[in-house]
Design a protein around this motif. Sequence first.
Motif, PDB file in Angstrom:
ATOM      1  N   CYS A 129       0.778  -1.129  -0.047  1.00 52.88           N
ATOM      2  CA  CYS A 129       0.189   0.091  -0.036  1.00 52.88           C
ATOM      3  C   CYS A 129       0.864   1.102   0.054  1.00 52.88           C
ATOM      4  O   CYS A 129       0.487   2.319  -0.605  1.00 52.88           O
ATOM      5  CB  CYS A 129      -0.958  -0.240   1.265  1.00 52.88           C
ATOM      6  SG  CYS A 129      -2.175  -1.505   1.427  1.00 52.88           S
ATOM      7  N   SER A 158      -7.116   1.169   1.505  1.00 58.12           N
ATOM      8  CA  SER A 158      -5.928   1.671   0.709  1.00 58.12           C
ATOM      9  C   SER A 158      -6.393   1.981  -0.957  1.00 58.12           C
ATOM     10  O   SER A 158      -6.016   2.951  -1.602  1.00 58.12           O
ATOM     11  CB  SER A 158      -4.765   0.669   0.525  1.00 58.12           C
ATOM     12  OG  SER A 158      -4.159   0.760   1.761  1.00 58.12           O
ATOM     13  N   PHE A 163      -4.231   4.627  -2.756  1.00 57.49           N
ATOM     14  CA  PHE A 163      -2.865   4.037  -2.506  1.00 57.49           C
ATOM     15  C   PHE A 163      -2.444   2.971  -3.536  1.00 57.49           C
ATOM     16  O   PHE A 163      -1.594   2.547  -3.832  1.00 57.49           O
ATOM     17  CB  PHE A 163      -2.645   3.825  -1.135  1.00 57.49           C
ATOM     18  CG  PHE A 163      -2.991   4.934  -0.281  1.00 57.49           C
ATOM     19  CD1 PHE A 163      -2.023   6.251  -0.576  1.00 57.49           C
ATOM     20  CD2 PHE A 163      -3.562   5.060   1.060  1.00 57.49           C
ATOM     21  CE1 PHE A 163      -2.184   7.313   0.430  1.00 57.49           C
ATOM     22  CE2 PHE A 163      -3.826   5.950   1.806  1.00 57.49           C
ATOM     23  CZ  PHE A 163      -2.888   7.112   1.381  1.00 57.49           C
TER      24      PHE A 163
END
Length: 180
Positions: A129, A158, A163
Amino acid sequence: MGADVNQKDHLRRSPLSISCFLGFTKLTNLLLENGAKIDGTCMERAYYGWNGNIQIETLDILQEKGWINLYLDDLRKAPKGFTVARNVEEALSIMKHNKIHILSLDHDLGMDEKGNLLQTGYDLVKIMCQRGLRANKIYLHTSNVVGREAMYETLRASQRRGFIDDDIKIYFTENSFTDC
């Protein structure tokens, strides 16, 4: 003869993905030599091949081209069609040099020679992540219920925050590939 080796049919199948599904290794090599592009569909179709057979030789060809299925576990034997990593460092090294189609994660990865706990599958998830690392599909095969929950929720959060890619499929299951 000038044909587009990446042309898809009306079902969105490329010649390479069909060849991978059927396990036609000579044709797979010929297509790759002539510019066919490997994608997750090729890996998927080789793994879930004709009549449910894993096309091991085809997966080997795709692995030579940098595409693999990765299985992180300190004890269990890797299922057919997977490369095994026994610790987080090894998994990161493999991920650095390959495109990962399926990543299957255990949580608890044992202890070192001094009795200290090694990094866990959850540690790999956090690194993925932070760095935006990718696998097309992630399965959580751990029997550690708390660890599985932590990995799943971190991956999903995430994705929501951007991310990691939002098209990564994440499967919350204990029995993903352990019975293969």
